[in-house]
Write a protein that holds these residues in place. Structure first.
Motif, PDB file in Angstrom:
ATOM      1  N   MET A 114       0.836  -1.215   0.000  1.00 51.99           N
ATOM      2  CA  MET A 114       0.000   0.000   0.000  1.00 51.99           C
ATOM      3  C   MET A 114       0.866   1.258   0.000  1.00 51.99           C
ATOM      4  N   ASN A 115       1.886   1.262   0.872  1.00 53.24           N
ATOM      5  CA  ASN A 115       2.792   2.407   0.936  1.00 53.24           C
ATOM      6  C   ASN A 115       3.543   2.581  -0.376  1.00 53.24           C
ATOM      7  N   GLN A 116       3.918   1.421  -0.961  1.00 58.52           N
ATOM      8  CA  GLN A 116       4.616   1.487  -2.234  1.00 58.52           C
ATOM      9  C   GLN A 116       3.733   2.083  -3.328  1.00 58.52           C
ATOM     10  N   LEU A 117       2.437   1.743  -3.317  1.00 60.98           N
ATOM     11  CA  LEU A 117       1.504   2.282  -4.296  1.00 60.98           C
ATOM     12  C   LEU A 117       1.342   3.788  -4.155  1.00 60.98           C
ATOM     13  N   LEU A 118       1.264   4.248  -2.880  1.00 65.56           N
ATOM     14  CA  LEU A 118       1.159   5.690  -2.633  1.00 65.56           C
ATOM     15  C   LEU A 118       2.404   6.416  -3.095  1.00 65.56           C
ATOM     16  N   ASN A 119       3.556   5.819  -2.819  1.00 69.19           N
ATOM     17  CA  ASN A 119       4.808   6.442  -3.237  1.00 69.19           C
ATOM     18  C   ASN A 119       4.901   6.546  -4.755  1.00 69.19           C
ATOM     19  N   ASN A 120       4.442   5.490  -5.448  1.00 69.14           N
ATOM     20  CA  ASN A 120       4.469   5.519  -6.905  1.00 69.14           C
ATOM     21  C   ASN A 120       3.559   6.609  -7.453  1.00 69.14           C
ATOM     22  N   ARG A 121       2.366   6.749  -6.823  1.00 69.91           N
ATOM     23  CA  ARG A 121       1.422   7.765  -7.285  1.00 69.91           C
ATOM     24  C   ARG A 121       1.942   9.180  -7.024  1.00 69.91           C
ATOM     25  N   VAL A 122       2.560   9.367  -5.846  1.00 71.15           N
ATOM     26  CA  VAL A 122       3.112  10.677  -5.520  1.00 71.15           C
ATOM     27  C   VAL A 122       4.241  11.024  -6.480  1.00 71.15           C
ATOM     28  N   GLY A 123       5.106  10.027  -6.777  1.00 73.50           N
ATOM     29  CA  GLY A 123       6.195  10.254  -7.712  1.00 73.50           C
ATOM     30  C   GLY A 123       5.679  10.569  -9.087  1.00 73.50           C
ATOM     31  N   LYS A 124       4.638   9.886  -9.516  1.00 77.03           N
ATOM     32  CA  LYS A 124       4.056  10.137 -10.818  1.00 77.03           C
ATOM     33  C   LYS A 124       3.419  11.521 -10.880  1.00 77.03           C
ATOM     34  N   LYS A 125       2.844  11.987  -9.760  1.00 79.10           N
ATOM     35  CA  LYS A 125       2.218  13.302  -9.710  1.00 79.10           C
ATOM     36  C   LYS A 125       3.249  14.405  -9.871  1.00 79.10           C
ATOM     37  N   LYS A 126       4.432  14.195  -9.294  1.00 76.09           N
ATOM     38  CA  LYS A 126       5.479  15.191  -9.414  1.00 76.09           C
ATOM     39  C   LYS A 126       5.941  15.325 -10.853  1.00 76.09           C
ATOM     40  N   LYS A 127       5.869  14.230 -11.594  1.00 71.07           N
ATOM     41  CA  LYS A 127       6.336  14.243 -12.972  1.00 71.07           C
ATOM     42  C   LYS A 127       5.269  14.735 -13.948  1.00 71.07           C
ATOM     43  N   THR A 128       4.009  14.394 -13.685  1.00 68.83           N
ATOM     44  CA  THR A 128       2.979  14.674 -14.684  1.00 68.83           C
ATOM     45  C   THR A 128       1.869  15.585 -14.189  1.00 68.83           C
ATOM     46  N   GLY A 129       1.928  16.010 -12.959  1.00 67.67           N
ATOM     47  CA  GLY A 129       0.870  16.850 -12.412  1.00 67.67           C
ATOM     48  C   GLY A 129       1.002  18.295 -12.848  1.00 67.67           C
ATOM     49  N   LYS A 130       0.324  19.178 -12.125  1.00 67.83           N
ATOM     50  CA  LYS A 130       0.301  20.597 -12.444  1.00 67.83           C
ATOM     51  C   LYS A 130       1.689  21.204 -12.342  1.00 67.83           C
ATOM     52  N   LYS A 131       1.981  22.183 -13.194  1.00 69.17           N
ATOM     53  CA  LYS A 131       3.279  22.841 -13.188  1.00 69.17           C
ATOM     54  C   LYS A 131       3.515  23.475 -11.826  1.00 69.17           C
ATOM     55  N   GLY A 132       4.758  23.444 -11.384  1.00 73.95           N
ATOM     56  CA  GLY A 132       5.097  23.970 -10.073  1.00 73.95           C
ATOM     57  C   GLY A 132       5.239  25.477 -10.059  1.00 73.95           C
ATOM     58  N   CYS A 133       5.533  26.006  -8.860  1.00 73.88           N
ATOM     59  CA  CYS A 133       5.674  27.453  -8.687  1.00 73.88           C
ATOM     60  C   CYS A 133       6.879  27.989  -9.451  1.00 73.88           C
ATOM     61  N   LEU A 134       7.877  27.149  -9.688  1.00 73.49           N
ATOM     62  CA  LEU A 134       9.067  27.589 -10.417  1.00 73.49           C
ATOM     63  C   LEU A 134       8.690  28.074 -11.816  1.00 73.49           C
ATOM     64  N   PHE A 135       7.757  27.372 -12.438  1.00 70.16           N
ATOM     65  CA  PHE A 135       7.297  27.777 -13.778  1.00 70.16           C
ATOM     66  C   PHE A 135       6.657  29.156 -13.713  1.00 70.16           C
ATOM     67  N   LEU A 136       5.865  29.404 -12.660  1.00 71.37           N
ATOM     68  CA  LEU A 136       5.187  30.701 -12.524  1.00 71.37           C
ATOM     69  C   LEU A 136       6.201  31.816 -12.267  1.00 71.37           C
ATOM     70  N   ILE A 137       7.215  31.532 -11.439  1.00 67.79           N
ATOM     71  CA  ILE A 137       8.246  32.536 -11.147  1.00 67.79           C
ATOM     72  C   ILE A 137       9.039  32.868 -12.403  1.00 67.79           C
ATOM     73  N   VAL A 138       9.450  31.829 -13.113  1.00 69.58           N
ATOM     74  CA  VAL A 138      10.213  32.042 -14.344  1.00 69.58           C
ATOM     75  C   VAL A 138       9.364  32.791 -15.374  1.00 69.58           C
TER      76      VAL A 138
END
Length: 285
Positions: free
Chosen positions: A1-25
């Motif tokens: 279960m923890n491994q599944l959550l970690n995979n989803r969180v990692g995938k979100k960082k890669k494919t989710g909404k653009k971060g604040c760095l994009f807005l600052i730049v």
């Protein structure tokens, strides 16, 4: 279960909404683009004024630069905001996959295709270009013969003999202002704001204040009423500016009340020479 959550969180960082760095730049890019826009407009303005009016001593007061610069910044910011806040179909699909559960009552966000983003961004860039054209072609032209207003072409023109009265004022922020009231009631100021001068003007006058002082002499010769306000403020504001003070002092009538040191010295010298000549003639007799 923890491994599944970690995979989803990692995938979100890669494919989710653009971060604040994009807005600052994106924000920094908008500011830099606006600075480049200002530089280009300034260069084009000088070339346009010289090409149109280079045959005479004249300068143009650019009357809409500030709102045009603000509009350009807003458009550049809008482009960066579009690419940050409006998700494409791929980004929206990835974001929905990363959600552990749908939010109750949340409205489904609509996707925007990359093509639509490019079209909208192109339209905004076209708006920036149009803003630049408006900034360059909207100005007030001041010459020894009169004053004219331009919006791509001449829209109004006056000769200086059409002035009914003029006011010379000074404030703590903008400095000296010379405002002419025409016989039809229109008012035009000739010193405040960004100006672009012709080469002929630069060869004849050291500054627009120098021009205003010469024009003031013509107004006096035409017996046009002059109203001077806040003389003391003008004295405090310009007293230490050696290049401008001689012209400012004439404009506000300060030399009529308190002669400049050079004028006092000249008068004293003339009086001394006259006295010596008189004494010499008396001794000769």
């Amino acid at each position: 279960m923890n491994q599944l959550l970690n995979n989803r969180v990692g995938k979100k960082k890669k494919t989710g909404k653009k971060g604040c760095l994009f807005l600052i730049v994106g924000s920094m890019a908008s500011v830099l683009a606006t600075m480049l826009f200002i530089w280009i407009v300034s260069a084009v303005t000088g070339a346009v004024i010289e090409a149109r009016h280079g045959g005479e001593p004249a300068y143009a007061l650019m009357t809409v630069l500030t709102p045009c610069y603000a509009a350009a910044l807003a458009l550049f910011t809008g482009i960066s905001g579009l690419w940050y806040f409006a998700p494409t179909e791929e980004e929206l699909r990835a974001r929905n996959q990363n959600r552990l559960a749908p939010s109750l009552g949340a409205q489904e966000q609509k996707a925007m295709s990359t093509r639509s983003k490019l079209l909208i961004s192109g339209g905004m860039l076209l708006g920036v270009v149009l803003t630049g054209f408006i900034a360059v072609n909207t100005y007030r032209l001041v010459t020894p013969h009169g004053i004219s207003t331009y919006f791509f072409t001449e829209t109004k023109s006056y000769e200086w003999k059409q002035v009914s009265a003029y006011t010379i004022d000074c404030d703590n922020d903008g400095g000296l202002a010379v405002t002419f009231t025409m016989r039809d009631g229109k008012k035009y100021e000739i010193l405040q704001g960004v100006n672009s001068t012709t080469e002929a003007f630069d060869g004849q006058y050291s500054s627009v204040t120098h021009f205003a002082a010469d024009l003031d002499e013509n107004m006096v010769a035409l017996q046009i009423p002059r109203n001077v306000r806040h003389m003391e403020r003008a004295v405090r504001f310009y007293r230490d500016y050696e290049e401008l003070w001689p012209y400012v002092s004439k404009l506000i009538g300060y030399t009529e009340l308190v002669p400049l040191p050079d004028e006092t010295t000249e008068e004293t010298t003339e009086e001394t020479e006259t006295a010596l000549d008189t004494d010499t003639e008396a001794v000769s007799d």
